[in-house]
Design a protein around this motif. Sequence first.
Motif, mmCIF file in Angstrom:
data_model
loop_
_atom_site.group_PDB
_atom_site.id
_atom_site.type_symbol
_atom_site.label_atom_id
_atom_site.label_comp_id
_atom_site.label_asym_id
_atom_site.label_seq_id
_atom_site.Cartn_x
_atom_site.Cartn_y
_atom_site.Cartn_z
ATOM 1 N N UNK A 182 0.829 -1.222 0.000
ATOM 2 C CA UNK A 182 0.000 0.000 0.000
ATOM 3 C C UNK A 182 0.856 1.260 0.000
ATOM 4 N N UNK A 183 1.743 1.357 -0.980
ATOM 5 C CA UNK A 183 2.644 2.502 -1.087
ATOM 6 C C UNK A 183 2.175 3.413 -2.202
ATOM 7 N N UNK A 184 1.682 4.588 -1.836
ATOM 8 C CA UNK A 184 1.362 5.596 -2.818
ATOM 9 C C UNK A 184 0.178 5.275 -3.693
ATOM 10 N N UNK A 185 0.117 5.976 -4.807
ATOM 11 C CA UNK A 185 -0.967 5.858 -5.777
ATOM 12 C C UNK A 185 -0.394 5.296 -7.069
ATOM 13 N N UNK A 186 -0.479 3.974 -7.219
ATOM 14 C CA UNK A 186 0.143 3.309 -8.348
ATOM 15 C C UNK A 186 -0.804 3.147 -9.526
ATOM 16 N N UNK A 187 -2.080 3.486 -9.337
ATOM 17 C CA UNK A 187 -3.033 3.391 -10.428
ATOM 18 C C UNK A 187 -2.807 4.464 -11.477
ATOM 19 N N UNK A 188 -3.442 4.292 -12.625
ATOM 20 C CA UNK A 188 -3.256 5.178 -13.769
ATOM 21 C C UNK A 188 -4.612 5.551 -14.354
ATOM 22 N N UNK A 189 -4.642 6.626 -15.131
ATOM 23 C CA UNK A 189 -5.847 6.980 -15.875
ATOM 24 C C UNK A 189 -5.857 6.313 -17.249
ATOM 25 N N UNK A 218 -8.375 6.830 5.863
ATOM 26 C CA UNK A 218 -7.953 5.451 5.575
ATOM 27 C C UNK A 218 -6.479 5.307 5.954
ATOM 28 N N UNK A 219 -6.196 4.358 6.842
ATOM 29 C CA UNK A 219 -4.838 4.104 7.319
ATOM 30 C C UNK A 219 -4.482 2.646 7.046
ATOM 31 N N UNK A 249 10.703 -5.645 6.493
ATOM 32 C CA UNK A 249 10.356 -4.474 5.693
ATOM 33 C C UNK A 249 8.945 -4.038 6.078
ATOM 34 N N UNK A 250 8.617 -2.766 5.906
ATOM 35 C CA UNK A 250 7.258 -2.340 6.221
ATOM 36 C C UNK A 250 6.864 -1.125 5.393
ATOM 37 N N UNK A 251 5.543 -0.950 5.274
ATOM 38 C CA UNK A 251 4.954 0.174 4.555
ATOM 39 C C UNK A 251 3.892 0.799 5.445
ATOM 40 N N UNK A 252 3.837 2.121 5.493
ATOM 41 C CA UNK A 252 2.785 2.848 6.199
ATOM 42 C C UNK A 252 2.141 3.821 5.227
ATOM 43 N N UNK A 253 0.811 3.885 5.251
ATOM 44 C CA UNK A 253 0.090 4.747 4.318
ATOM 45 C C UNK A 253 -1.097 5.385 5.023
ATOM 46 N N UNK A 254 -1.342 6.650 4.744
ATOM 47 C CA UNK A 254 -2.512 7.335 5.270
ATOM 48 C C UNK A 254 -3.044 8.272 4.209
ATOM 49 N N UNK A 270 -0.174 10.138 1.793
ATOM 50 C CA UNK A 270 1.275 10.005 1.851
ATOM 51 C C UNK A 270 1.616 8.606 2.346
ATOM 52 N N UNK A 271 2.777 8.096 1.929
ATOM 53 C CA UNK A 271 3.221 6.754 2.323
ATOM 54 C C UNK A 271 4.713 6.760 2.602
ATOM 55 N N UNK A 272 5.136 5.751 3.371
ATOM 56 C CA UNK A 272 6.568 5.554 3.653
ATOM 57 C C UNK A 272 6.887 4.076 3.490
ATOM 58 N N UNK A 273 7.994 3.785 2.806
ATOM 59 C CA UNK A 273 8.466 2.426 2.569
ATOM 60 C C UNK A 273 9.864 2.283 3.143
#
Length: 446
Positions: A182-189, A218-219, A249-254, A270-273
């Motif tokens: 769950x890192x960032x916004x990886x989707x596309x238009x 959403x967290x 390893x870990x990911x945080x997203x909010x 925002x996210x952190x990896x």
Amino acid sequence: MKKTTTIHVLIVTLILLGNSLFAQKDSIKINTIGINSPYSYKMLDQNQDLRKINILLNEKRKGSISNNKIIVSTSLITLLDYQNSNTYSKFGYLMRHPTANNQIGKEVSEAVIHSFQLSLTASINNWITTYAELLYNPQQSFGEGTITALNRNQVQLRRAYVIFGDLNESPFYGAIGKMDAPFGQMGSVNPFTNSTMWHAFGGLSYGAQIGYTKGGLHIKLMAAQGGAQFRAMHVPVGDGTSVPSKLNNFVADINYTFNMYDQVNLKLGTSYLKGSAYCQGFPVFHFTPCEKHNPAYTFYSTLNIGNSFTAMASFAKTVHEWEGTFNPNPPLNVFEASKVSSLSVGAKYDLNNANKIKHTISGEFSNFVAGPEGAPWERQNQYVLGYQALLNNSAKLFVEIFRTEGYVPLNFISGSADNDPFPPGVTHSERDANSMGIVLGAQISF
């Protein structure tokens, strides 16, 4: 300390979910097997909305996934494409595996199967759902050889996890298995092409995650196994191995969605990896062990106006320089090691929402930056203009026109240490390489 705390939070939350889950009186019994084409399209679409766990939970909340039922889903993408490059055998378009084995000369044209997916969704009761997805994708396989080689034509278990949660009863949920980070916004238009952001930072790994969603908030927290992951994640696990073997390893997203006006909302996140893919020293060979990890962070936003217009923007960057981007051999030693970043900006507009066939136009720019100004591996830009016709919310016909600027493969991005595969001081990255092309295709899901 932070790593241990994250793992403890995951374990405690999953135990609490399990207590609620096993208090249910539903028997584990499958009564029916069926299909749900709109759901299948959402889950198997490879580029537009990649937070699949949340799609599944929201479909359960709406009641479109029934208990004690297996949903069988398939998706097939076929393509006609043409590309032309100004540089021999250097095509920067990342939807095809960029090797000289498969792209020879200054132009290529194909009629191919891009990918086929098969998935099963089984909802045991309100609190337990399983999902497993098989993928056949010779166009983007990392196997050796040409497009017809056996190593390129394998079927893999792309995603598989058990989800614990019922959003109608609790805002908390959890999952264990192989899943997208769950890192960032990886989707596309885009109707077909993944953004360069996804290629650079879209993670996939074994792990466990917990989430909380209520109102606009959403967290997500995810603990992931280290080592060289399936995609875009790497934390050293010791003993000279790159095999994912430690939960380190870990990911945080909010993110939060603001309802600004009637039918207008804005999501900011925002996210952190902890460990990105960009940690190898010189010379770089992808998926090999690292001596230390290189974190990354991202900021992203999505603006929706009514049901017709969507604009998306995101930026991601590593915390430290990627050591392997410095080549100590002249004349390339004038370029210092660089941090890795990616930017993605795009928008799409639905021309009609009322008809059975929905027509959408879109445009997107995305890039990958891995070197200082003037370096052969400085950047790779991608521009995409797209049109799609969506039939019955499950079948898509599309056309895209694209342009790439720069050719920056990850393996030996800044050159090699000896004559294998390049002499010292030589790199196959090419800043001035560019290519243009067109893709026509169909994605049929049911």
